[in-house]
Design an enzyme around this catalytic site. Sequence first.
Site, PDB file in Angstrom:
ATOM      1  N   THR A 113       0.862  -1.182   0.000  1.00 55.44           N
ATOM      2  CA  THR A 113       0.000   0.000   0.000  1.00 55.44           C
ATOM      3  C   THR A 113       0.897   1.229   0.000  1.00 55.44           C
ATOM      4  O   THR A 113       1.488   1.578   1.022  1.00 55.44           O
ATOM      5  CB  THR A 113      -0.933   0.011   1.224  1.00 55.44           C
ATOM      6  OG1 THR A 113      -1.743  -1.167   1.206  1.00 55.44           O
ATOM      7  CG2 THR A 113      -1.831   1.240   1.202  1.00 55.44           C
ATOM      8  N   LYS A 194      -7.621   0.953  -2.576  1.00 59.93           N
ATOM      9  CA  LYS A 194      -7.109   0.603  -1.245  1.00 59.93           C
ATOM     10  C   LYS A 194      -7.023   1.822  -0.339  1.00 59.93           C
ATOM     11  O   LYS A 194      -7.386   1.774   0.851  1.00 59.93           O
ATOM     12  CB  LYS A 194      -5.731  -0.061  -1.366  1.00 59.93           C
ATOM     13  CG  LYS A 194      -5.077  -0.419  -0.027  1.00 59.93           C
ATOM     14  CD  LYS A 194      -5.891  -1.417   0.772  1.00 59.93           C
ATOM     15  CE  LYS A 194      -5.368  -1.624   2.179  1.00 59.93           C
ATOM     16  NZ  LYS A 194      -4.046  -2.221   2.244  1.00 59.93           N
TER      17      LYS A 194
END
Length: 318
Positions: A113, A194
């Site tokens: 991420t 995300k």
Amino acid sequence: MSKPSNVFPQRFGWVGLGAMGFPMASQLLQKLPPSCELFVYDINSVVLRKFIQANADHPAITIVSSPKEAAEYSDCFISIVPEGSHVKDVYMAPQRGALAANTGGKIFIDCSTIDPGASLEVGRAVAASHTTNPPRFFDAPVSGGTRGAEKGILTFMVGAAEDDPQFPLLRRIFSCMGTSIYPIGGQSLGLAAKLSNNYLSGMIALATSEAMNLGMRLGIDPKVLSECFKTSSGGSWVNSTVNPVPGVCPDAVTSKGYEGGFKIQLMKKDISLAIQAAKTVDAKLVLADAGLGAYAAATDDPNCRDRDSRVVLGGIEP
């Protein structure tokens, strides 16, 4: 080595055995066909030894000395590391990075991420690394936490269109580690999903913590309050699965001293990335400053740092 999009890779490279990477790689290893091999690298040699021990019944594991070596031996290379600078180093470090290997026709997947800009930069570098047989790069961040990783029930948010010729193969690979695989539309859009998700999740966790604290101070038993939330408009995955109050969800990290799980500093990082991304597209985030401030304060608190992010209010005792 070039692989047709419908042929399952026989050799996988893996970089990153952190809280998520370790169980994800273990799940992949358990579900790969017996003929497949896994080449693994992590900067922490202790973790590498633990991974070998934890998967001792799978002889097809080879520890390698660099991301380059993992990429050299693999048809499909997967990385999951904490930050954008780490991803760039994994792929682009001179002599040791994955792109120093022969990348022709290979698939590169990053499950980290990070900010979409850094991912796009790495993607361009991957594409340029072999001109006659260009490799493919996909961002594919995950959600579901360490528990989801350990059970193989993660959600994958894939930076690819549903009609991408390689998406069926990606789905097969991700199905070894997860149960929900979403093609989000194109490169870096997996990360866009995300960051949007983690912003939402972080704010819900903070709001759930505040609401539980409020109700408890007004005299309500925390388990009763959580059950009430489940069938009311305040219900959420956080409340039902990882309620911030110890004892409400007995199997959750919040009932185990907040040890393990998704570290508070990582939630601070992800909310910061979401705020940065919002600024680039002029998206209004009303809760951003207050939410980031709460996670920043908890990150700086030695009683909270390195613990699960649901410790954001310092832990709420029933």
